[in-house]
Motif scaffolding. Structure first.
Motif, PDB file in Angstrom:
ATOM      1  N   ALA A 181      58.493 -77.548-109.170  1.00 11.23           N
ATOM      2  CA  ALA A 181      57.342 -78.439-109.224  1.00 11.23           C
ATOM      3  C   ALA A 181      56.771 -78.492-110.635  1.00 11.23           C
ATOM      4  CB  ALA A 181      56.268 -77.966-108.245  1.00 11.23           C
ATOM      5  N   VAL A 216      60.230 -80.055 -98.613  1.00 12.18           N
ATOM      6  CA  VAL A 216      59.966 -81.101 -99.599  1.00 12.18           C
ATOM      7  C   VAL A 216      58.539 -81.594 -99.389  1.00 12.18           C
ATOM      8  CG1 VAL A 216      60.673 -83.350-100.488  1.00 12.18           C
ATOM      9  CG2 VAL A 216      62.397 -81.758 -99.621  1.00 12.18           C
ATOM     10  N   ASP A 217      57.721 -81.398-100.419  1.00 10.43           N
ATOM     11  CA  ASP A 217      56.304 -81.771-100.383  1.00 10.43           C
ATOM     12  C   ASP A 217      56.042 -82.660-101.599  1.00 10.43           C
ATOM     13  OD1 ASP A 217      53.558 -81.876 -99.923  1.00 10.43           O
ATOM     14  OD2 ASP A 217      53.191 -79.886-100.761  1.00 10.43           O
ATOM     15  N   PRO A 218      56.532 -83.909-101.552  1.00  8.65           N
ATOM     16  CA  PRO A 218      56.493 -84.747-102.752  1.00  8.65           C
ATOM     17  C   PRO A 218      55.091 -85.162-103.168  1.00  8.65           C
ATOM     18  CG  PRO A 218      57.163 -86.050-100.879  1.00  8.65           C
ATOM     19  CD  PRO A 218      57.059 -84.618-100.399  1.00  8.65           C
ATOM     20  N   SER A 278      58.768 -86.067-111.071  1.00  6.67           N
ATOM     21  CA  SER A 278      58.275 -87.380-111.494  1.00  6.67           C
ATOM     22  C   SER A 278      59.340 -88.360-111.987  1.00  6.67           C
ATOM     23  CB  SER A 278      57.212 -87.198-112.573  1.00  6.67           C
ATOM     24  OG  SER A 278      57.745 -86.487-113.664  1.00  6.67           O
ATOM     25  N   ILE A 286      65.296 -85.484-109.930  1.00  6.16           N
ATOM     26  CA  ILE A 286      65.615 -85.424-108.501  1.00  6.16           C
ATOM     27  C   ILE A 286      67.114 -85.232-108.306  1.00  6.16           C
ATOM     28  CG2 ILE A 286      65.639 -86.742-106.338  1.00  6.16           C
ATOM     29  CD1 ILE A 286      62.993 -88.073-107.368  1.00  6.16           C
ATOM     30  N   MET A 312      56.068 -81.655-107.120  1.00  8.90           N
ATOM     31  CA  MET A 312      56.080 -82.788-108.037  1.00  8.90           C
ATOM     32  C   MET A 312      57.385 -82.897-108.825  1.00  8.90           C
ATOM     33  SD  MET A 312      53.696 -83.421-111.346  1.00  8.90           S
ATOM     34  CE  MET A 312      54.469 -84.253-112.703  1.00  8.90           C
TER      35      MET A 312
END
Length: 106
Positions: A8, A102-104, A80, A85, A78
């Motif tokens: 993140a 996954v906690d986008p 960005s 990714i 996060m």
């Protein structure tokens, strides 16, 4: 001891991102590791700047983690940019990671 990796951004105010994940992991008796996707300039009122790491540097962080202390779980926050990714997806597949959250954010 259980281990977890957070992938993140770093929150300079300490309330979110890598810092919040590490605090949560430690509070639950988990050995915390991190791969930083971006540095942020932010406080409780908002984000004023983001500086991404390069895909190559993120890949290096992930290689170093997975080849030393293999994480029992991975949490992704996060990320960005799509090149980052792609690196994360590639490395998680290469290292056969499971237990992925996954906690986008972006």
């Amino acid at each position: 001891m259980r281990t977890a990796l957070t992938i993140a951004g770093s929150d300079s105010s300490g309330g979110a991102g890598i810092q919040a994940d590490i605090k949560t992991m430690i509070a639950n008796g988990v050995y915390a590791m991190s791969a930083i996707t971006a540095l942020t300039a932010q406080n409780t009122t908002g984000v004023t700047g983001i500086m991404e790491v390069t895909p190559d540097f993120l890949a290096e962080q992930l290689d170093d983690i997975f080849t030393d202390i293999y994480p029992d779980a991975v949490k992704i926050g996060m990320v960005s940019a799509s090149p980052l990714i792609r690196i994360i997806a590639e490395k998680l597949k290469d290292y056969k990671a499971d237990k992925i959250v996954v906690d986008p954010v972006m």
